[in-house]
Design a protein around this motif. Structure first.
Motif, PDB file in Angstrom:
ATOM      1  N   VAL A  42       0.830  -1.206   0.000  1.00  0.00           N
ATOM      2  CA  VAL A  42       0.000   0.000   0.000  1.00  0.00           C
ATOM      3  C   VAL A  42       0.862   1.252   0.000  1.00  0.00           C
ATOM      4  N   LEU A  43       1.927   1.255   0.785  1.00  0.00           N
ATOM      5  CA  LEU A  43       2.819   2.414   0.833  1.00  0.00           C
ATOM      6  C   LEU A  43       3.459   2.650  -0.538  1.00  0.00           C
ATOM      7  N   ALA A  44       3.914   1.593  -1.183  1.00  0.00           N
ATOM      8  CA  ALA A  44       4.531   1.737  -2.502  1.00  0.00           C
ATOM      9  C   ALA A  44       3.524   2.221  -3.539  1.00  0.00           C
ATOM     10  N   LEU A  45       2.306   1.711  -3.482  1.00  0.00           N
ATOM     11  CA  LEU A  45       1.283   2.147  -4.438  1.00  0.00           C
ATOM     12  C   LEU A  45       0.884   3.596  -4.194  1.00  0.00           C
ATOM     13  N   SER A  46       0.896   4.025  -2.942  1.00  0.00           N
ATOM     14  CA  SER A  46       0.598   5.420  -2.620  1.00  0.00           C
ATOM     15  C   SER A  46       1.646   6.345  -3.222  1.00  0.00           C
ATOM     16  N   LEU A  47       2.913   5.952  -3.133  1.00  0.00           N
ATOM     17  CA  LEU A  47       3.998   6.746  -3.725  1.00  0.00           C
ATOM     18  C   LEU A  47       3.873   6.802  -5.244  1.00  0.00           C
ATOM     19  N   LEU A  48       3.575   5.659  -5.850  1.00  0.00           N
ATOM     20  CA  LEU A  48       3.426   5.612  -7.304  1.00  0.00           C
ATOM     21  C   LEU A  48       2.254   6.480  -7.753  1.00  0.00           C
ATOM     22  N   ARG A  49       1.170   6.413  -7.014  1.00  0.00           N
ATOM     23  CA  ARG A  49      -0.018   7.195  -7.357  1.00  0.00           C
ATOM     24  C   ARG A  49       0.251   8.691  -7.264  1.00  0.00           C
ATOM     25  N   GLN A  50       1.013   9.100  -6.244  1.00  0.00           N
ATOM     26  CA  GLN A  50       1.371  10.506  -6.100  1.00  0.00           C
ATOM     27  C   GLN A  50       2.156  10.998  -7.312  1.00  0.00           C
ATOM     28  N   ASP A  51       3.108  10.199  -7.756  1.00  0.00           N
ATOM     29  CA  ASP A  51       3.947  10.592  -8.881  1.00  0.00           C
ATOM     30  C   ASP A  51       3.146  10.653 -10.171  1.00  0.00           C
ATOM     31  N   ILE A  52       2.239   9.708 -10.360  1.00  0.00           N
ATOM     32  CA  ILE A  52       1.430   9.670 -11.580  1.00  0.00           C
ATOM     33  C   ILE A  52       0.439  10.832 -11.615  1.00  0.00           C
ATOM     34  N   GLU A  53      -0.165  11.154 -10.478  1.00  0.00           N
ATOM     35  CA  GLU A  53      -1.085  12.285 -10.428  1.00  0.00           C
ATOM     36  C   GLU A  53      -0.365  13.593 -10.712  1.00  0.00           C
ATOM     37  N   ALA A  54       0.924  13.665 -10.362  1.00  0.00           N
ATOM     38  CA  ALA A  54       1.685  14.883 -10.605  1.00  0.00           C
ATOM     39  C   ALA A  54       1.924  15.111 -12.101  1.00  0.00           C
ATOM     40  N   VAL A  55       2.051  14.020 -12.874  1.00  0.00           N
ATOM     41  CA  VAL A  55       2.284  14.152 -14.325  1.00  0.00           C
ATOM     42  C   VAL A  55       0.988  14.079 -15.120  1.00  0.00           C
ATOM     43  N   CYS A  56      -0.142  13.843 -14.414  1.00  0.00           N
ATOM     44  CA  CYS A  56      -1.468  13.855 -15.056  1.00  0.00           C
ATOM     45  C   CYS A  56      -1.547  12.868 -16.218  1.00  0.00           C
ATOM     46  N   SER A  57      -1.172  11.627 -15.969  1.00  0.00           N
ATOM     47  CA  SER A  57      -1.236  10.591 -16.997  1.00  0.00           C
ATOM     48  C   SER A  57      -2.400   9.651 -16.706  1.00  0.00           C
ATOM     49  N   GLU A  58      -3.415   9.674 -17.549  1.00  0.00           N
ATOM     50  CA  GLU A  58      -4.576   8.809 -17.361  1.00  0.00           C
ATOM     51  C   GLU A  58      -4.218   7.347 -17.607  1.00  0.00           C
ATOM     52  N   ASP A  59      -3.331   7.103 -18.564  1.00  0.00           N
ATOM     53  CA  ASP A  59      -2.926   5.721 -18.860  1.00  0.00           C
ATOM     54  C   ASP A  59      -2.225   5.082 -17.661  1.00  0.00           C
ATOM     55  N   LEU A  60      -1.285   5.830 -17.072  1.00  0.00           N
ATOM     56  CA  LEU A  60      -0.561   5.306 -15.918  1.00  0.00           C
ATOM     57  C   LEU A  60      -1.472   5.191 -14.697  1.00  0.00           C
ATOM     58  N   LEU A  61      -2.407   6.096 -14.561  1.00  0.00           N
ATOM     59  CA  LEU A  61      -3.343   6.029 -13.447  1.00  0.00           C
ATOM     60  C   LEU A  61      -4.229   4.793 -13.553  1.00  0.00           C
ATOM     61  N   GLU A  62      -4.580   4.418 -14.767  1.00  0.00           N
ATOM     62  CA  GLU A  62      -5.370   3.210 -14.976  1.00  0.00           C
ATOM     63  C   GLU A  62      -4.572   1.968 -14.579  1.00  0.00           C
ATOM     64  N   ILE A  63      -3.268   2.025 -14.770  1.00  0.00           N
ATOM     65  CA  ILE A  63      -2.412   0.903 -14.369  1.00  0.00           C
ATOM     66  C   ILE A  63      -2.426   0.734 -12.849  1.00  0.00           C
ATOM     67  N   THR A  64      -2.374   1.847 -12.121  1.00  0.00           N
ATOM     68  CA  THR A  64      -2.429   1.757 -10.650  1.00  0.00           C
ATOM     69  C   THR A  64      -3.776   1.201 -10.190  1.00  0.00           C
ATOM     70  N   CYS A  65      -4.841   1.570 -10.878  1.00  0.00           N
ATOM     71  CA  CYS A  65      -6.164   1.024 -10.536  1.00  0.00           C
ATOM     72  C   CYS A  65      -6.220  -0.474 -10.807  1.00  0.00           C
ATOM     73  N   HIS A  66      -5.567  -0.904 -11.877  1.00  0.00           N
ATOM     74  CA  HIS A  66      -5.518  -2.336 -12.198  1.00  0.00           C
ATOM     75  C   HIS A  66      -4.737  -3.091 -11.123  1.00  0.00           C
ATOM     76  N   ILE A  67      -3.622  -2.516 -10.679  1.00  0.00           N
ATOM     77  CA  ILE A  67      -2.839  -3.141  -9.607  1.00  0.00           C
ATOM     78  C   ILE A  67      -3.645  -3.204  -8.319  1.00  0.00           C
ATOM     79  N   GLN A  68      -4.354  -2.132  -8.021  1.00  0.00           N
ATOM     80  CA  GLN A  68      -5.172  -2.079  -6.808  1.00  0.00           C
ATOM     81  C   GLN A  68      -6.244  -3.172  -6.818  1.00  0.00           C
TER      82      GLN A  68
END
Length: 329
Positions: free
Chosen positions: A194-220
């Motif tokens: 969860v901690l690692a996914l939180s860090l990844l999500r923060q970085d992806i939200e900063a670059v505003c990438s919908e594709d990468l954000l969908e990947i985090t949702c898939h992992i979740q």
């Protein structure tokens, strides 16, 4: 490694992470302890983790070494009640144990040098005995599932699914942010996944990438991580990184080594640095080229080691790019 194997390995580590978590009751006891001489407090623990960060940077150890050392330290502190005077021996033992697992043998720092640079008052034998105690209590063999384990897997999964945007995900930056979080004992209560996914999500939200954000949702969804749990730790991560980026925050890699020496040693150092009386140079014997060479020799033989430091967060390879830019401003 293809996407299917990555997801399988991710699931395997997710099922095993529970065996490498510090006892939450023990962590809560440390957090509730006030600064006294009988128990380890949260402030004392956090300061020692910052020292481990400084030492890993000084010796050129990897982020994996630091994260594993912190994991061993937290698990042992949450299990055993130790006195503050023994904390240095415990923490340095954890660092040495982690380095022997993650670093090449040729890069390992000798034990006596590790103790000397760490400015500790115990012996090599003391360190060896402490390592045996820690290994026995934690049933430590050769590895542990940590937040860095998941961070690397998440990054590889993102690369395999979205190769055209991999330049937006800096693994060095994510590792630096993870180390900043681990300097606070509260993050030791978070599941590594969860901690690692939180860090990844923060970085992806900063670059505003919908594709990468969908990947985090898939992992979740794949790991069945609750949205409320992920949101809770994402908010805490965001606050920690905000505090860490502030000018008031003193980063571990921004501190200099401070040596404690006796009065006699200090007097000797001062005498070595005093300017000796030089003989008068006779007129007519001046050689300009020789003078310049001798001046360069004198400048190059200065006591550089007396002012050596661990390096700053603005230039160290463990720190994110945006903090270096902020430093220059």
């Amino acid at each position: 490694m293809d996407a299917f194997k990555l997801m399988k390995e991710l699931k395997t580590n997710y099922e095993q992470e529970v065996y490498y978590l510090p006892k939450e009751a023990g962590l809560s006891l440390i957090e509730s302890t006030t600064q006294d001489d009988s128990r380890i407090s949260a402030k004392c623990r956090d300061a020692k983790v910052e020292d481990l960060w400084s030492l890993t940077s000084f010796f050129g150890y990897s982020a994996q070494t630091f994260v594993l050392a912190v994991n061993l330290l937290d698990r042992f502190l949450a299990m055993m009640r130790i006195q503050p005077k023994h904390l240095s021996c415990v923490s340095l033992s954890c660092l040495h144990m982690a380095a022997k697992v993650t670093e090449e043998e040729c890069n390992l720092t000798p034990t006596d040098e590790l103790i000397r640079i760490g400015q500790c008052r115990f012996t090599v034998s003391d360190l060896g005995r402490m390592e045996k105690i820690i290994a026995e209590k934690l049933d430590f063999k050769s590895r542990a599932v940590t937040a860095l384990t998941f961070l690397h897997l998440y990054h590889q999964i993102a690369q395999s699914h979205c190769t055209e945007r991999t330049e937006t995900l800096s693994l060095d930056k994510l590792e630096a942010q993870l180390k900043a979080c681990l300097c606070r004992i509260s993050f030791s209560k978070a599941k590594p996944s969860v901690l690692a996914l939180s860090l990844l999500r923060q970085d992806i939200e900063a670059v505003c990438s919908e594709d990468l954000l969908e990947i985090t949702c898939h992992i979740q969804r794949h790991l069945k991580i609750a949205e409320a749990e992920l949101l809770l730790w994402s908010e805490r991560v965001a606050q920690c990184l905000s505090d860490y980026a502030s000018p008031e925050c003193i980063k571990p890699n921004h501190r200099r080594l401070q040596w404690v020496v006796s009065r006699r040693t200090a007097q000797n150092l001062h005498s070595y640095r005093s300017v000796p009386e030089l003989p008068t140079i006779p007129e007519g014997c001046w050689d300009e080229s020789e003078s310049e060479d001798s001046c360069e020799d004198m400048l190059s033989s200065g006591e550089e080691s007396l002012s050596s430091s661990l390096g700053s967060d603005a230039e160290g390879r463990f720190f994110p790019l945006h903090l270096r830019r902020q430093k220059r401003r």
